[in-house]
Motif scaffolding. Structure first.
Motif, PDB file in Angstrom:
ATOM      1  N   SER A 179       0.852  -1.191   0.000  1.00 13.34           N
ATOM      2  CA  SER A 179       0.000   0.000   0.000  1.00 13.34           C
ATOM      3  C   SER A 179       0.883   1.234   0.000  1.00 13.34           C
ATOM      4  CB  SER A 179      -0.900  -0.009   1.240  1.00 13.34           C
ATOM      5  OG  SER A 179      -0.095   0.080   2.417  1.00 13.34           O
ATOM      6  N   ALA A 180       0.243   2.368   0.028  1.00 17.11           N
ATOM      7  CA  ALA A 180       0.984   3.621   0.166  1.00 17.11           C
ATOM      8  C   ALA A 180       1.454   3.736   1.617  1.00 17.11           C
ATOM      9  CB  ALA A 180       0.080   4.803  -0.183  1.00 17.11           C
ATOM     10  N   PRO A 181       2.601   4.348   1.851  1.00 17.48           N
ATOM     11  CA  PRO A 181       3.053   4.569   3.226  1.00 17.48           C
ATOM     12  C   PRO A 181       2.079   5.481   3.964  1.00 17.48           C
ATOM     13  CG  PRO A 181       4.809   5.055   1.649  1.00 17.48           C
ATOM     14  CD  PRO A 181       3.550   4.846   0.866  1.00 17.48           C
ATOM     15  N   PRO A 182       2.055   5.410   5.289  1.00 18.20           N
ATOM     16  CA  PRO A 182       1.192   6.315   6.050  1.00 18.20           C
ATOM     17  C   PRO A 182       1.539   7.780   5.773  1.00 18.20           C
ATOM     18  CG  PRO A 182       2.096   4.598   7.470  1.00 18.20           C
ATOM     19  CD  PRO A 182       2.800   4.494   6.150  1.00 18.20           C
ATOM     20  N   VAL A 183       0.543   8.621   5.880  1.00 21.94           N
ATOM     21  CA  VAL A 183       0.746  10.055   5.693  1.00 21.94           C
ATOM     22  C   VAL A 183       1.806  10.529   6.678  1.00 21.94           C
ATOM     23  CG1 VAL A 183      -0.347  12.329   5.864  1.00 21.94           C
ATOM     24  CG2 VAL A 183      -1.600  10.399   4.865  1.00 21.94           C
ATOM     25  N   GLY A 184       2.761  11.306   6.179  1.00 28.29           N
ATOM     26  CA  GLY A 184       3.807  11.847   7.038  1.00 28.29           C
ATOM     27  C   GLY A 184       5.050  10.984   7.123  1.00 28.29           C
ATOM     28  N   VAL A 185       5.020   9.778   6.544  1.00 30.73           N
ATOM     29  CA  VAL A 185       6.189   8.890   6.567  1.00 30.73           C
ATOM     30  C   VAL A 185       6.962   9.058   5.262  1.00 30.73           C
ATOM     31  CG1 VAL A 185       6.971   6.489   6.568  1.00 30.73           C
ATOM     32  CG2 VAL A 185       5.147   7.207   8.113  1.00 30.73           C
ATOM     33  N   ASP A 186       8.227   9.426   5.386  1.00 27.34           N
ATOM     34  CA  ASP A 186       9.119   9.487   4.230  1.00 27.34           C
ATOM     35  C   ASP A 186       9.687   8.081   4.072  1.00 27.34           C
ATOM     36  OD1 ASP A 186      11.187   9.772   2.397  1.00 27.34           O
ATOM     37  OD2 ASP A 186      11.861  11.689   3.228  1.00 27.34           O
ATOM     38  N   TYR A 187       9.000   7.241   3.321  1.00 28.25           N
ATOM     39  CA  TYR A 187       9.356   5.831   3.231  1.00 28.25           C
ATOM     40  C   TYR A 187      10.713   5.624   2.579  1.00 28.25           C
ATOM     41  CZ  TYR A 187       9.011   0.822   2.332  1.00 28.25           C
ATOM     42  OH  TYR A 187       9.254  -0.519   2.278  1.00 28.25           O
ATOM     43  N   LYS A 188      11.058   6.442   1.620  1.00 23.45           N
ATOM     44  CA  LYS A 188      12.374   6.324   0.998  1.00 23.45           C
ATOM     45  C   LYS A 188      13.458   6.572   2.055  1.00 23.45           C
ATOM     46  CE  LYS A 188      15.170   7.870  -2.860  1.00 23.45           C
ATOM     47  NZ  LYS A 188      15.281   8.721  -4.031  1.00 23.45           N
ATOM     48  N   MET A 189      13.253   7.550   2.917  1.00 27.59           N
ATOM     49  CA  MET A 189      14.202   7.823   4.000  1.00 27.59           C
ATOM     50  C   MET A 189      14.201   6.668   5.005  1.00 27.59           C
ATOM     51  SD  MET A 189      16.473   9.624   5.514  1.00 27.59           S
ATOM     52  CE  MET A 189      16.484  11.327   5.043  1.00 27.59           C
ATOM     53  N   TRP A 190      13.036   6.120   5.308  1.00 33.71           N
ATOM     54  CA  TRP A 190      12.947   5.000   6.254  1.00 33.71           C
ATOM     55  C   TRP A 190      13.756   3.811   5.724  1.00 33.71           C
ATOM     56  CZ3 TRP A 190      11.539  -0.091   6.530  1.00 33.71           C
ATOM     57  CH2 TRP A 190      11.348  -0.619   7.804  1.00 33.71           C
ATOM     58  N   LEU A 191      13.632   3.529   4.428  1.00 26.52           N
ATOM     59  CA  LEU A 191      14.392   2.429   3.828  1.00 26.52           C
ATOM     60  C   LEU A 191      15.891   2.703   3.885  1.00 26.52           C
ATOM     61  CD1 LEU A 191      12.336   1.514   0.653  1.00 26.52           C
ATOM     62  CD2 LEU A 191      12.767   0.040   2.630  1.00 26.52           C
ATOM     63  N   GLY A 192      16.282   3.942   3.634  1.00 28.62           N
ATOM     64  CA  GLY A 192      17.695   4.308   3.701  1.00 28.62           C
ATOM     65  C   GLY A 192      18.579   3.343   2.950  1.00 28.62           C
ATOM     66  N   PRO A 193      19.524   2.699   3.658  1.00 20.24           N
ATOM     67  CA  PRO A 193      20.474   1.810   2.994  1.00 20.24           C
ATOM     68  C   PRO A 193      19.901   0.429   2.642  1.00 20.24           C
ATOM     69  CG  PRO A 193      20.928   1.886   5.341  1.00 20.24           C
ATOM     70  CD  PRO A 193      19.834   2.884   5.075  1.00 20.24           C
TER      71      PRO A 193
END
Length: 190
Positions: A108-122
């Motif tokens: 699904s889409a990430p929750p509103v306010g979550v920078d998922y690309k940043m969360w994934l990071g490395p």
């Protein structure tokens, strides 16, 4: 933050897959570091972290907060008292029968306010799936080492601390995905 000279230390309380990179960047920036367990997700990451700490000569502490709990301190004091005699073998285990899996859900889409690309990071880029996100990220190699790096770190610490051993002489382990195999198989496909 790393450029801010008023910041002396960094506390790393992120998902496990971020620990090594943040710690290395922090010591490079001249900061002391407190990093939650597990320190890194691989031996290679841990070696890189030690090398950075030594190169930049900064204080780095790995978090083992449970050492501060009174019942564990009392148990260690009892073991160290000698009342148990000569201890030759220590066994630790973790039963997580209270932990029940959530349902398998579609991406699904990430929750509103979550920078998922940043969360994934490395970590490897994947579509967002809430079953691989907060708390449950621990059960996926992309982000963590499962129960061994979540609870095993604490349990091994008790054994080593209790025996006053710098490192264990031998270690053997048993484990596997004995519960809820369909959950993980389906999530790996996503």
């Amino acid at each position: 933050m790393l450029d801010n000279k008023d910041v002396d230390a960094v506390i790393i309380g992120t998902p496990d897959h971020w620990h090594a990179l943040i710690m290395i960047h922090a010591v490079q920036a001249g900061k002391d570091v407190y990093v939650e367990k597990p320190v890194g997700n691989s031996i290679m990451e841990c070696r890189a972290m030690v090398a950075a700490q030594e190169k930049y000569n900064k204080v780095v502490q790995a978090g083992q907060w449970q050492r501060s709990q009174q019942h564990f301190r009392d148990a260690i004091d009892f073991v160290h008292s000698g009342q148990l005699g000569n201890i030759r073998t220590v066994k630790v285990w973790c039963y997580q029968g209270w932990m029940k899996p959530g349902p398998v859900v579609p991406n699904s889409a990430p929750p509103v306010g979550v920078d998922y690309k940043m969360w994934l990071g490395p970590a490897k880029t994947r579509e967002f799936n809430s079953s691989r996100f907060h708390f449950t990220f621990r059960w996926f190699w992309d982000y963590a080492g499962g129960l061994m790096t979540d609870w095993g770190v604490h349990l091994m610490d008790y054994a080593i601390f209790g025996m006053k051993a710098p490192v264990p002489k031998t270690v053997s382990a048993l484990g596997g995905k004995f519960a809820y195999p369909d959950l993980y198989r389906k999530l790996l496909i996503h």
